[in-house]
Design an enzyme around this catalytic site. Sequence first.
Site, PDB file in Angstrom:
ATOM      1  N   LYS B  76       0.839  -1.192   0.000  1.00 41.24           N
ATOM      2  CA  LYS B  76       0.000   0.000   0.000  1.00 41.24           C
ATOM      3  C   LYS B  76       0.879   1.249   0.000  1.00 41.24           C
ATOM      4  O   LYS B  76       1.929   1.267   0.660  1.00 41.24           O
ATOM      5  CB  LYS B  76      -0.887  -0.031   1.253  1.00 41.24           C
ATOM      6  CG  LYS B  76      -2.003   1.009   1.283  1.00 41.24           C
ATOM      7  CD  LYS B  76      -2.851   0.829   2.553  1.00 41.24           C
ATOM      8  CE  LYS B  76      -3.983   1.825   2.651  1.00 41.24           C
ATOM      9  NZ  LYS B  76      -4.779   1.636   3.883  1.00 41.24           N
ATOM     10  N   SER B 171      -9.645   1.437   3.263  1.00 41.58           N
ATOM     11  CA  SER B 171      -8.881   2.206   2.301  1.00 41.58           C
ATOM     12  C   SER B 171      -7.812   1.430   1.542  1.00 41.58           C
ATOM     13  O   SER B 171      -7.218   1.960   0.614  1.00 41.58           O
ATOM     14  CB  SER B 171      -8.208   3.371   3.031  1.00 41.58           C
ATOM     15  OG  SER B 171      -7.251   2.859   3.953  1.00 41.58           O
ATOM     16  N   SER B 195      -9.573  -0.785   7.504  1.00 45.13           N
ATOM     17  CA  SER B 195      -9.082  -0.544   6.144  1.00 45.13           C
ATOM     18  C   SER B 195      -8.478  -1.746   5.432  1.00 45.13           C
ATOM     19  O   SER B 195      -8.321  -1.717   4.218  1.00 45.13           O
ATOM     20  CB  SER B 195      -8.058   0.593   6.149  1.00 45.13           C
ATOM     21  OG  SER B 195      -8.715   1.833   6.178  1.00 45.13           O
TER      22      SER B 195
END
Lengths: 519, 527
Positions: B76, B171, B195
């Site tokens: 990420k 996310s 997330s």
Amino acid sequence: MAAPMLRWGCAGRRWAFACVDGGSRHGLGARNDFTLSGMRGQSSLALQPLITAQKPRKGEHEWAAVVGLEIHAQISSNSKLFSGSQVHFAAPPNSLVSFFDASLPGTLPVLNRRCVEAAVMTGLALNCRINKKSLFDRKHYFYADLPAGYQITQQRLPIAVNGSLTYGVCLGKKRRQVITKMVRIKQIQLEQDSGKSLHDDLRSQTLIDLNRAGVGLLEVVMEPDMTCGEEAATAVRELQLILQALGTSQANMADYEIQRQINELENGGEILNETRSFDSTLGCTVPMRDKEGKQDYRFMPEPNLPPLVLYDAASLPAGADSRQVINIDYIRERLPELPSVTREKLIEQYGMLPEHSFTLLNEAGLLEFFQNVIKETRAEPKVVTSWVLNIFLGYLKQQSLAVSESPITPSALAELLTLLDHKVISSSAAKQVFEELWKSKSKTAAQIVSEKKLELMQDLEALEQLCQAIMEGHPQVVMDLKKGNLKAINKLIGLVRKATLDRADPTVIKKILEEKLSS
Amino acid sequence: TIGTTLKPVSAGLKQGQITPTELCQKCLSMIKKTKFLNAYITVTEEEALKQAEESEKRYAKGQPLGDLDGIPVAIKDNFSTSAIETTCGSNMLKGYVPPYNATVVQKLFDQGALLMGKTNLDEFAMGSGSTDGVFGPVKNPWSYSKQYREKRKQKPHGENEDSDWLITGGSSGGSAAAVSAFTCFAALGSDTGGSTRNPAAQCGLVGVKPSYGLVSRHGLIPLVNSMDVPGILTRCVDDAAVVLGVLAGHDPKDSTTIQDPVKPFLLPSLTDVSKLCIGIPKEYLVPELSSEVQSLWTKAADLFESRGAKVIEVSLPHTSYSIVCYHVLCTSEVASNMARFDGLEYGHRCDIDVSTEAMYAATRREGFNDVVRGRILSGNFFLLKENYETYFIKAQKVRRLIANDFVNVFNSGVDVLLTPTTLSEAVPYLEFIKEDNRTRSAQDDIFTQAVNMAGLPAISVPMALSNQGLPIGLQFIGRAFCDQQLLTVAKWFEKQVQFPVIQLQGLMDDCSAIFENEKLASVSLKH
């Protein structure tokens, strides 16, 4: 917490009080306040009429000052409080900046053990209660040399609280009377220093140096127990000596602030709640810039640092890794000698007057100089003390030199005092030799004595003859003496000394003269 | 044959059936074919191939570094990667190249993993859809799956099929899409309020949120320091355990990591669950919960019960205050953490130079999107002296109550809690953006954020496809630092439910080889 403020006395109360700005405005303080050898300070004080509850008309009342202090002392450690960057003062700008110091996103603080130990030592030396658990907080404000936008400090639960600092104030015409006073220590907290901003007005730019950003500070908060700048200055000096004895640094305090506030009040002005800093170039305190309007530091617990837990012998977990834990008792047992103890020892060992012991410690390097002289001479400690404090220190002061800058070494002075002690020279000759030594480093005291022929006359027979000649040459004086004017002998002594070019010991001359007169 | 999960592919590498470079190239080609998913912000092709080459040399010598040697992974874009741009999906950090690796990144590299790229996210991980980043929304691979398309054909639909794609959740949606679309074998997400688990559930993946303090946060660009943990997205529980085993442990650079040494994560295959006690928190049955998720949740509980586990209803009485409390604490820490982005040391800086203050203001206005700015404003509001007691302190107290709720339940003998991960399956983008980020986050974090406030480990495991052909995951929550036990239960569950593998053949015809192998892998799971 309370801000420095002016409080009007309530009826029935005769004492003045003020609060230290416990809101801890390091954020402001770290800017343009004074820095002297790694220690910065701020004073807050309040003035209060002692007589009445009402605001006095101009000139009607005396004001009493109460002074509280916050001292920021830079911890002497190899690396910064939360990062591995070195601490160094002469390094090129931005050469000692770790990723954490520059607040690169994702970096985390790691507490420096040495800084914690320094705080514990200081707390113990200042008779504080060491909190076995203390916490770190973030104090937010935007400033160019504060990269993270917050300073990590200890707002809620500092590492040490409720201590005291004892200091001696010299009183009397000759400042010979030493009175012991005490100021309460509210707390000692660990916190980060900020970087430095350098304003280039010409190009209207601000240059940032982050070498200092993140260096460990001890903030020592003193209660407003002091009544004048002199007391405050003495307390700070004592704190400085303690920190030095423990291994920290120096400071200087401005006495200017009190007079400014008195003037302000006398002129009918009001003391605003503000933090002022001492500008060492201007020699006065100046209001510090208000950067965010109304300051609200939006304190928040620092989530990246677990509570700082300290142990003592009783609470130390069995089999604890000594590198992982800090044992308060272990530190307590190894505290170095504190200045108050050193002074007591000087008084006891050398029969020194208390005020002399203060002077010896207050001047950086003077005690060490004194001790080195003592080591190398058999001269009486009282003589050594007197020479070091009066003559040696006098010369230094006159030329604004530090002990370390002295042209005379302890050995040279020791040699001189040995000559004096062995009655090779008179004390006035010794002063002459001292002056010569001060001027020319290359010569020894003995060389100067022989070159200038300053030895005392050792030939008793010659001296006797000289005395006889003087007596014969001044029959009137001899007559006076015989009539009972004993003071007249001094005239004869003076004449003999003059005739010997001041190389005879006046006590010996006196003895010879007395013998001759009585015979 | 090479499967699509770690173990078989690692075995294939060891046996020389495939080389790291071949594997890397397959994944790179998948990345290209699925570019439209917008899973990656940066594809690190060169680095990956270089790493593959190094890995190949090690395999040739018979000295691979471990199970992850030669395995393609994605990270990420809020984990710092040395010499590789790390943007957090924000204008503020566009062009920011960290000079260091996050500890978890370094640990993956030390094991020989190949970095395929940095994955898309909501700006600074603030969101639950992966729709609010500066690089645009991430598309859920399941939008293009055979399973979903076939169901859609049966129903009358709008003419504009292409605009009907689904969100990934977030996310960490980029990481979820990257794993789900076979561009890598595992991906790092971050999990502050859900997330990692949320996109895992919506993309049919396993998503692990480890215990707070088990895995280092050093180098993870923070959202909420006291709740953030690096998360793991994989296609099966065993794979997650391998990655967690690599990542877990004390980090001298993160003072909040546990001091005790961590044992490797070996997951026994449970055969007997009769000694297990599964708690079903009654407060998690909320009106907004879709009936499909609810019925799967019940089914899962029944499954445990039918195999002899003790399944009991439990109460976490402060659950309803959790999301509000989370909002106050989250925004407060955000306000603090975002203070460093001032345009001075790194990141975006505006052109305005009339004063430092004007520069700050413009830089931050240009650098942050509305979501980030909104959270900064709320957070600063909560931290103001006059509001501190009313909001921040109160929220901290509520946080303690929420954490105690879990402690009480676990002390009463419950081993693992079973809850939904999300209210429903993934929704179409056009549907999702009808609500603002705050509303969506409040809805989507409902089952997940309490775990972060309590610091507990949790895992989302895909259970079945919905009527629409979309994945639905359930969440297991474990005792603090009992991550291994949690994963063991999750593994048992995974084996029972036999969640179907995503079928993307229609989409990526010429890359069929990997999918055929993948079928074999799914078959082999049944043994």
